[in-house]
Design a protein around this motif. Sequence first.
Motif, PDB file in Angstrom:
ATOM      1  N   GLN A   1     109.670 -87.569  23.216  1.00 58.83           N
ATOM      2  CA  GLN A   1     109.743 -88.794  22.427  1.00 58.83           C
ATOM      3  C   GLN A   1     111.035 -89.558  22.679  1.00 58.83           C
ATOM      4  O   GLN A   1     111.029 -90.765  22.913  1.00 58.83           O
ATOM      5  CB  GLN A   1     109.601 -88.466  20.935  1.00 58.83           C
ATOM      6  CG  GLN A   1     109.527 -89.724  20.089  1.00 58.83           C
ATOM      7  CD  GLN A   1     109.018 -89.439  18.691  1.00 58.83           C
ATOM      8  OE1 GLN A   1     108.074 -88.691  18.506  1.00 58.83           O
ATOM      9  NE2 GLN A   1     109.648 -90.042  17.713  1.00 58.83           N
TER      10      GLN A   1
ATOM     11  N   ASN B   1     109.745 -95.773  16.935  1.00 59.41           N
ATOM     12  CA  ASN B   1     108.354 -95.888  17.405  1.00 59.41           C
ATOM     13  C   ASN B   1     107.455 -96.519  16.344  1.00 59.41           C
ATOM     14  O   ASN B   1     106.244 -96.395  16.395  1.00 59.41           O
ATOM     15  CB  ASN B   1     107.791 -94.546  17.908  1.00 59.41           C
ATOM     16  CG  ASN B   1     107.661 -93.523  16.808  1.00 59.41           C
ATOM     17  OD1 ASN B   1     107.842 -93.856  15.635  1.00 59.41           O
ATOM     18  ND2 ASN B   1     107.359 -92.290  17.166  1.00 59.41           N
TER      19      ASN B   1
ATOM     20  N   ASP C   1     102.050 -94.721  21.971  1.00 61.13           N
ATOM     21  CA  ASP C   1     102.610 -94.985  20.635  1.00 61.13           C
ATOM     22  C   ASP C   1     103.482 -96.229  20.626  1.00 61.13           C
ATOM     23  O   ASP C   1     103.651 -96.865  19.585  1.00 61.13           O
ATOM     24  CB  ASP C   1     103.460 -93.799  20.159  1.00 61.13           C
ATOM     25  CG  ASP C   1     102.607 -92.661  19.630  1.00 61.13           C
ATOM     26  OD1 ASP C   1     101.465 -92.920  19.219  1.00 61.13           O
ATOM     27  OD2 ASP C   1     103.086 -91.511  19.639  1.00 61.13           O
TER      28      ASP C   1
ATOM     29  N   SER D   1     100.824 -89.989  25.805  1.00 60.43           N
ATOM     30  CA  SER D   1     100.507 -90.244  24.395  1.00 60.43           C
ATOM     31  C   SER D   1     101.672 -90.962  23.707  1.00 60.43           C
ATOM     32  O   SER D   1     101.480 -91.892  22.921  1.00 60.43           O
ATOM     33  CB  SER D   1     100.191 -88.917  23.691  1.00 60.43           C
ATOM     34  OG  SER D   1      99.749 -89.168  22.398  1.00 60.43           O
ATOM     35  N   SER D   2     102.924 -90.539  24.028  1.00 63.65           N
ATOM     36  CA  SER D   2     104.090 -91.189  23.417  1.00 63.65           C
ATOM     37  C   SER D   2     104.264 -92.615  23.913  1.00 63.65           C
ATOM     38  O   SER D   2     104.678 -93.492  23.161  1.00 63.65           O
ATOM     39  CB  SER D   2     105.360 -90.385  23.722  1.00 63.65           C
ATOM     40  OG  SER D   2     105.364 -89.194  22.992  1.00 63.65           O
TER      41      SER D   2
END
Length: 1029
Positions: free
Chosen positions: A400, A215, A256, A252-253
Amino acid sequence: VCVCVCVCASIPDQCLWASAFGGEIKSISAKYSGSQLLQKKYKEFERAVRVEEIDGLRLVKKLAENMEEMFHKKSEAMKRLVEAAEEAHLQHEDDPDLQYEYFNAVLINEVDEEGNSMELGGDFLLQPNDHFNNLSVNLSLSVVQVPTNMYNKDSAIVNGVYWSEALNKVFVDNFERDPSLIWQYFGSAKGFFRQYPGIKWRPDEHGVIAFDCRNRKWYIQAATSPKDVVILVDVSGSMKGLRLTIARQTVSSILDTLGDDDFFNVIAYNDEVHYVEPCLNGTLVQADVTNKDHFRMNLDKLLAKGIGMLDVGLTEAFEVLNDFNQTGRGSVCSQAIMLVTDGAVDTYDSVFAKYNWPDRKVRIFPYLIGRESAFADNLKWMACANKGYFTQISTLADVQENVMEYLHVLSRPKVIAQEHDTVWTEAYIDSTLEDGQGPILMTTVAMPVFSTKNETRNRGILLGVVGTDVPVSELLKTIPKYKLGIHGYAFAITNNGYILTHPDLRPLYEESKKRRKPNYSSVDLSEVEWEDKDDILRNAMVNRKTGTFSMEVKKTVDKGKRVLVLHNDYYYTDIKGTPFSLGVALSRGHGKYFFRGNVTVEEGLHDLEHPDVQLADEWTYCDTDEHPEHRYLSQIEAIKLYLSGREPHLKCDKELIQEVLFDAVVTAPLEAYWTSLVLNKSENSDKGVEIAYLGTRTGLSRINLFVVPDQLTNQDFLTAEDKEGVFNADHFPLWYKRAAEQVPGTFVYSLPFNTGKDNNSVVLASTAIQLLDERKSPIAAAVGIQMKLEFFQRKFWTASRQCAALDGRCSINCDNENINCYLIDNNGFILVAEDYSLTGMFFGEAEGAVMNKLLLMGSFKRVTLYDYQAICRIFAESSDGSRALLDVSTPSQRGDRTMLVPCDTEYPAFVSERTIKETTGNIDCEGCIKSFVIQQIPSSNLFMVVVDNKCDCSDASPMRSLTAAAHNESLKCERLKFQKDRRRPDSCHPFHPEVTKPNHITTISQPNLLPPLPPRGNQTQPHHNHITT
């Protein structure tokens, strides 16, 4: 001599006071600095000197070529790694039972309770290395880091680590070929990270290392093409509780994984659609840090209620993508809808038939939230029918790892086409390497690594990404500061207009200088070159043009409290092979001229080796970094070695060395002159003058102490701690810059702001040395002295007691209680006042009514400045419209939490008008007339102001300089919507015909099978359920 007519009969002696003080203080400054001697020495060499006008376009093109060459070397190193990795993988057959002991970055040199080496650890030799900022590293081997949430001995990881061992010899070979390289690494698609040189990693206080290379921006940029993404979030009633929490974390991930070349929006749906940021209805925004943080804050406002009408959400998402694509403002490459939901009751063929079939240009990535699988088949079908990927996320721990997988689907067209695009990231801070002055800025060059095995070729398997970091300071080394002049500088920007390097970029907080600002990596050029209101310079550079531009600029110096008004000429061009453009700014006048002097090498070396000589620490006279055997040389030692001709591998700037030798010879007589002053005990008996110093255009400086070091009032001056006071990679010392803007032959006096209120304050006096008498003369050097503030003030008070009366009886002087006397500088700051606590303050804070009158009369002018990188302290309760808040809080008087947030500030600075020598004024304070006189101190930047204090004008509000910054919250709706010009990356790989072959259905975990849904649970060796096509 002061020839003046006093304009205020009530204070007849003010001209005399100003003249007496000006004469004495100039005499002291000239005598101890040696300014007249140095001016005379440069005059003696006038015939041997050749003055040239700088050709800015030619200069910027040459600098761009130098940078191109440097960047090309880094790219070539990455190509060698890619070739080695692909060959090693081609020769390797996966073995599910493979056992292999590798050096785990966390476990090396660790022992268990019995003192035995930990498994995957073992003895790993580490030695401090100055090239890596004295961190302990191993230059022969790399180490492997595995994220804490992954199993160290997972078969896929062990196999990947095993074949990637082949990179070790390439890492070493690259470093030998290019010793300026720092970290080199391979980030695997399986999650492990191989880093060279080997270094020990330490977990945080919870025993966790959260770093996952997949990421990181360099990985994502290299693996995928730019994309437009709509994230569709189900907020129907069934999403309450943990599901909504997991959904927020999933969104949110996904954020990212988006970078500056991507565009996005987040839309929530139940029985109707709700834009998470209502002001961005129907459009997408750039995925920069600022925008992503803004959306993250708004995710907390999502509430689950009502029924989920997915067809309404999908329709809105398709229409937004289609409309935005028509504008041509987005990525104009890949498009995707990320669907975050706990189920779908239908397959919604009609929506896909209307908007996406048969071309299937928009990929669908469903994320099934929760443990229920009842609706999984519908979501799997959507993924397969729209070139997407399905995954189920049951717990927060899954988020994630599962979000990452979509990147490998998007990378397939690039992999099958075998397009090894080189990517460069924007500037970011690497906290592992600190250069003693805090974290340093980097850019990363990265390239993807593909599986080249024939049997898996049309599945497009991304193996990972290789990368290396390039410190921005490496760029600055290629820039000859001496050719840019006193106020000149070079700067570089990305294809998005963001700054890669610029002397006015401030990535860290003002207060502690240790914390990075949340948006530091996306500061636009227009935020520092803000006088270019129409973005002419910025847009030309973003579009990779070559050309010139001119404008008047207001450059702040001295911690933002002073302003220099200059006229800059800009020259710009692109840096080929990168997404960057380079610019050079030269200030008109002395900044456009350069001169060459000539002395013999023997003469020059003799004078360069004097003990009082120093060279600019951050300038590159010789490149001592390239070969390890040169790293321990000082610049002066390197110059000697280079001139001896015995070291063919040592690369030096021949022209700069020739000029620094010339400056060493011309300035050498000052050493003997200063020594004679020190030896003459009757001189300077009260030790008021402490230091004499000089600097030249080649970064050479000489320093002479008139007192022993322990007795220095300001210990930091001219040391590395005094960042604005020394030659730096991108600026000349502050005293040099300010002296250059004074009338030749006059001194600029200033009080360093960091010492203003202390009793150990000093005053600096500096003057510039011009090479020739004419207007086109370059400035050769600047000299000055540091004296005690108390000594300086005493000279002023002595002068102010003189009078013209024949009998010596003065009618009035500064001791009189009816008048207040001040000595202020050309920016309105107080150097001398009867109330000592006013020292260093802005005059308007002490005498607001008088300062206002001086502005009205034109003696001073107000200059409005803007800071678009400011950090403001606000109350937590008022932060709704603000940007992502930092965890910095202090209790205020009201007992509320306050925090620091990015903001824009507008504030005034003040500059005196040079033409006004003396002026009188009267102020009506409610019927009482207050009078004052302002008188210029000859040969200086100072003014004496005498104010009668019989009237109380305290109702006139005190004026403030910088401290009264007005701030507005940065993220208003207009700003979110507004998008500046940008240039899209040159390559785009949205599709490849081989990816669309029929009956091609695979899973990540079990190739060529449609797996049954397994029970969830074991997190140590995760088994995820995915389907993709």
